[in-house]
Design a protein around this motif. Structure first.
Motif, PDB file in Angstrom:
ATOM      1  N   ASP A 178      32.844  35.934  43.315  1.00 22.54           N
ATOM      2  CA  ASP A 178      31.943  35.926  42.155  1.00 22.54           C
ATOM      3  C   ASP A 178      32.326  37.001  41.149  1.00 22.54           C
ATOM      4  OD1 ASP A 178      30.525  33.853  43.324  1.00 22.54           O
ATOM      5  OD2 ASP A 178      28.900  35.148  44.042  1.00 22.54           O
ATOM      6  N   TYR A 179      32.600  38.213  41.626  1.00 20.88           N
ATOM      7  CA  TYR A 179      32.972  39.333  40.758  1.00 20.88           C
ATOM      8  C   TYR A 179      34.185  38.984  39.898  1.00 20.88           C
ATOM      9  CZ  TYR A 179      35.008  43.795  39.367  1.00 20.88           C
ATOM     10  OH  TYR A 179      35.567  44.816  38.634  1.00 20.88           O
ATOM     11  N   ALA A 180      35.195  38.370  40.524  1.00 23.42           N
ATOM     12  CA  ALA A 180      36.443  38.061  39.819  1.00 23.42           C
ATOM     13  C   ALA A 180      36.416  36.677  39.162  1.00 23.42           C
ATOM     14  CB  ALA A 180      37.623  38.166  40.783  1.00 23.42           C
ATOM     15  N   GLY A 181      35.320  35.942  39.336  1.00 23.94           N
ATOM     16  CA  GLY A 181      35.218  34.612  38.738  1.00 23.94           C
ATOM     17  C   GLY A 181      36.274  33.647  39.265  1.00 23.94           C
ATOM     18  N   LEU A 182      36.603  33.767  40.549  1.00 22.78           N
ATOM     19  CA  LEU A 182      37.668  32.948  41.102  1.00 22.78           C
ATOM     20  C   LEU A 182      37.264  31.483  41.201  1.00 22.78           C
ATOM     21  CD1 LEU A 182      39.076  35.163  43.992  1.00 22.78           C
ATOM     22  CD2 LEU A 182      39.705  35.151  41.565  1.00 22.78           C
TER      23      LEU A 182
END
Length: 143
Positions: free
Chosen positions: A95-99
């Motif tokens: 989620d943090y990296a928008g993967l």
């Protein structure tokens, strides 16, 4: 040393197969954590211990150091590649990296970085011309 640009996929279970060139350094265990610019840093367990030792030297009286330490370490996750060299990427880091499915993994020497491919392409496009025309020393004694 971890080098190069690679294009693995994120599978439906949130796992990634890191490049074969990285396996000798990472197969004994890795630590994933939040990176800057919304990527995920990938350290060997040994390298992460070195980084942690340096971080521990930061003064606890510094609000910026406390903030960095909290965000960096609270996102950290010890992972072990499975027999097929897949590494689970925790949901909070995805989620943090928008993967999404398409990933770009780059080697930056002592660590790798996992990027969403679209985010990496935007970052690269935005910064490449400044890199190519850099005239001031950025890294003392090197460039």
């Amino acid at each position: 040393m971890l080098l190069g640009t690679h294009s693995p996929k994120l599978d439906e279970k949130g796992r990634v197969i890191l490049p074969a060139k990285f396996r000798s350094e990472l197969d004994s265990g890795i630590v994933l954590t939040r990176g800057q610019e919304r990527c995920i840093y990938v350290f060997s367990a040994v390298e992460f211990e070195r980084v942690h030792e340096r971080i521990r030297q930061a003064p606890m009286t510094s609000p910026a150091a406390r903030d960095f330490l909290r965000l960096f370490l609270s996102g950290a996750s010890n992972e072990q590649p499975d027999s097929q060299h897949r590494i689970p990427v925790p949901a909070n880091l995805r989620d943090y990296a928008g993967l999404k499915k398409d990933l770009t993994v780059i080697g930056v020497g002592d660590r790798a970085e996992i990027w969403d491919t679209e985010t990496w392409n935007d970052y690269y496009t935005e910064r490449e011309s400044a890199f190519a025309s850099q005239t001031e020393e950025v890294i003392p004694g090197i460039f």
